[in-house]
Each structure stands twice: as structure tokens, then as C-alpha cells.
Design a protein around this motif. Structure first.
Motif, PDB file in Angstrom:
ATOM      1  N   LEU A  73       0.847  -1.186   0.000  1.00 50.82           N
ATOM      2  CA  LEU A  73       0.000   0.000   0.000  1.00 50.82           C
ATOM      3  C   LEU A  73       0.883   1.237   0.000  1.00 50.82           C
ATOM      4  O   LEU A  73       1.847   1.322   0.772  1.00 50.82           O
ATOM      5  CB  LEU A  73      -0.895   0.019   1.234  1.00 50.82           C
ATOM      6  N   ALA A  74       0.540   2.190  -0.861  1.00 53.61           N
ATOM      7  CA  ALA A  74       1.336   3.411  -0.962  1.00 53.61           C
ATOM      8  C   ALA A  74       0.429   4.620  -1.151  1.00 53.61           C
ATOM      9  O   ALA A  74      -0.660   4.505  -1.731  1.00 53.61           O
ATOM     10  CB  ALA A  74       2.310   3.306  -2.139  1.00 53.61           C
ATOM     11  N   ALA A 117      -2.559 -11.219  -1.413  1.00 49.90           N
ATOM     12  CA  ALA A 117      -3.815 -10.653  -1.917  1.00 49.90           C
ATOM     13  C   ALA A 117      -4.929 -10.721  -0.879  1.00 49.90           C
ATOM     14  O   ALA A 117      -5.646  -9.743  -0.655  1.00 49.90           O
ATOM     15  CB  ALA A 117      -4.228 -11.343  -3.207  1.00 49.90           C
ATOM     16  N   HIS A 118      -5.058 -11.854  -0.211  1.00 47.38           N
ATOM     17  CA  HIS A 118      -6.151 -12.015   0.750  1.00 47.38           C
ATOM     18  C   HIS A 118      -5.935 -11.214   2.042  1.00 47.38           C
ATOM     19  O   HIS A 118      -6.847 -11.087   2.848  1.00 47.38           O
ATOM     20  CB  HIS A 118      -6.368 -13.500   1.076  1.00 47.38           C
ATOM     21  N   GLN A 119      -4.754 -10.646   2.237  1.00 41.89           N
ATOM     22  CA  GLN A 119      -4.451  -9.884   3.444  1.00 41.89           C
ATOM     23  C   GLN A 119      -4.674  -8.379   3.282  1.00 41.89           C
ATOM     24  O   GLN A 119      -4.758  -7.655   4.271  1.00 41.89           O
ATOM     25  CB  GLN A 119      -2.998 -10.121   3.863  1.00 41.89           C
ATOM     26  N   VAL A 120      -4.772  -7.911   2.050  1.00 37.65           N
ATOM     27  CA  VAL A 120      -4.833  -6.468   1.802  1.00 37.65           C
ATOM     28  C   VAL A 120      -6.012  -5.815   2.508  1.00 37.65           C
ATOM     29  O   VAL A 120      -5.860  -4.799   3.187  1.00 37.65           O
ATOM     30  CB  VAL A 120      -4.845  -6.167   0.292  1.00 37.65           C
ATOM     31  N   ALA A 121      -7.200  -6.365   2.385  1.00 35.76           N
ATOM     32  CA  ALA A 121      -8.390  -5.754   3.003  1.00 35.76           C
ATOM     33  C   ALA A 121      -8.230  -5.645   4.515  1.00 35.76           C
ATOM     34  O   ALA A 121      -8.598  -4.627   5.111  1.00 35.76           O
ATOM     35  CB  ALA A 121      -9.641  -6.549   2.648  1.00 35.76           C
ATOM     36  N   GLY A 122      -7.681  -6.652   5.162  1.00 37.17           N
ATOM     37  CA  GLY A 122      -7.473  -6.616   6.606  1.00 37.17           C
ATOM     38  C   GLY A 122      -6.460  -5.564   7.019  1.00 37.17           C
ATOM     39  O   GLY A 122      -6.629  -4.890   8.042  1.00 37.17           O
ATOM     40  N   VAL A 123      -5.405  -5.400   6.231  1.00 38.34           N
ATOM     41  CA  VAL A 123      -4.407  -4.367   6.523  1.00 38.34           C
ATOM     42  C   VAL A 123      -5.052  -2.992   6.418  1.00 38.34           C
ATOM     43  O   VAL A 123      -4.848  -2.132   7.279  1.00 38.34           O
ATOM     44  CB  VAL A 123      -3.196  -4.498   5.572  1.00 38.34           C
ATOM     45  N   VAL A 124      -5.844  -2.789   5.380  1.00 38.80           N
ATOM     46  CA  VAL A 124      -6.527  -1.505   5.218  1.00 38.80           C
ATOM     47  C   VAL A 124      -7.454  -1.255   6.397  1.00 38.80           C
ATOM     48  O   VAL A 124      -7.453  -0.171   6.988  1.00 38.80           O
ATOM     49  CB  VAL A 124      -7.314  -1.473   3.883  1.00 38.80           C
ATOM     50  N   GLU A 125      -8.223  -2.255   6.760  1.00 42.84           N
ATOM     51  CA  GLU A 125      -9.178  -2.115   7.864  1.00 42.84           C
ATOM     52  C   GLU A 125      -8.480  -1.783   9.186  1.00 42.84           C
ATOM     53  O   GLU A 125      -8.933  -0.948   9.952  1.00 42.84           O
ATOM     54  CB  GLU A 125      -9.992  -3.401   7.997  1.00 42.84           C
ATOM     55  N   ARG A 126      -7.337  -2.443   9.447  1.00 42.38           N
ATOM     56  CA  ARG A 126      -6.627  -2.236  10.714  1.00 42.38           C
ATOM     57  C   ARG A 126      -5.834  -0.931  10.764  1.00 42.38           C
ATOM     58  O   ARG A 126      -5.764  -0.286  11.805  1.00 42.38           O
ATOM     59  CB  ARG A 126      -5.670  -3.402  10.982  1.00 42.38           C
ATOM     60  N   TYR A 127      -5.205  -0.563   9.650  1.00 45.81           N
ATOM     61  CA  TYR A 127      -4.240   0.536   9.700  1.00 45.81           C
ATOM     62  C   TYR A 127      -4.598   1.780   8.889  1.00 45.81           C
ATOM     63  O   TYR A 127      -4.074   2.854   9.163  1.00 45.81           O
ATOM     64  CB  TYR A 127      -2.858   0.042   9.257  1.00 45.81           C
TER      65      TYR A 127
END
Length: 116
Positions: free
Chosen positions: A11-12, A47-57
Motif C-alpha cells: 500500500l502506498a 492478496a487475501h491480506q490487503v483488506a485486513g491491513v486496510v481495515e486495521r491501519y
């Protein structure tokens, strides 16, 4: 997962990414708001982790792009690990990201819609 994934995602901030690409320099940001020098690696996700990273951070952040990285093109070590004490492994790039390893840059909302 112990084998190296074919693609990983970073993410950038869109403006920062465009400026670095235009400069021809490698990407030296670890995550939005932190440098590679501060953290020691570039945060990536599967790929499956991106949404969780966005949600958390980054839940309310605008102007974010998802940088798709082809791992075979990387010039620095990529390690799947958990540095925060959990059980899920995340890819960490231990060195700057060469823009030549990037195969796509997608607005975050577009990336997330394509995954649902």
C-alpha cells in the motif's frame, strides 16, 4: 505458506508513489507514514491480506494505491514472517523496492472491489 509467492502487494500514498517513479529512484517507504530506514523492511501483503491491513491501519485514508510486485523481479530478500507476535505470516521486503519489479498500480477501491 513457506514457498515464495509469485505476487505480493504494497500500500502506498498515490502522490508519493508517482513522485518516486518519476524520479527513477527505488521506493524506500516501509508503509504509509514510515520509511524503510525507520522500520527496516517494506511492508507487503498477500492478496487475501490487503483488506485486513486496510481495515486495521488505514480505514479512512484516501489516495492509496495497491502496488503489485512480481517477486521474481525483486533485488532484495523477501521474507514471510510475523514480526508482531501473531500467527499470520506477512511478506517483508528487506531492501528498497525497485519499480521494475512492479507489474501494476491500482487504486485501492478498485483493487478491493475486484477481490469481492
Amino acid at each position: 505458506m513457506t514457498e515464495r509467492p509469485e505476487l505480493v502487494y504494497h500500500l502506498a500514498d498515490a502522490g508519493e508513489w508517482e513522485a518516486v517513479v518519476a524520479s527513477g529512484e527505488p521506493w524506500r517507504r516501509s508503509t504509509i507514514g514510515q520509511t524503510l530506514d525507520e522500520v527496516g523492511f517494506v511492508h507487503c501483503a498477500l492478496a487475501h491480506q490487503v483488506a485486513g491491513v486496510v481495515e486495521r491501519y488505514h480505514p479512512a485514508r484516501a489516495g492509496v494505491v495497491v502496488v503489485t510486485i512480481e517477486t521474481a523481479r525483486l533485488g532484495a530478500p523477501l521474507v514471510l514472517e510475523n514480526t508482531s507476535g501473531g500467527t499470520e505470516l506477512f511478506p517483508h521486503l528487506y531492501g528498497p523496492l525497485d519499480p521494475d519489479a512492479v507489474v501494476a498500480v491500482t487504486p485501492l477501491a478498485t483493487f478491493l472491489r475486484a477481490r469481492t
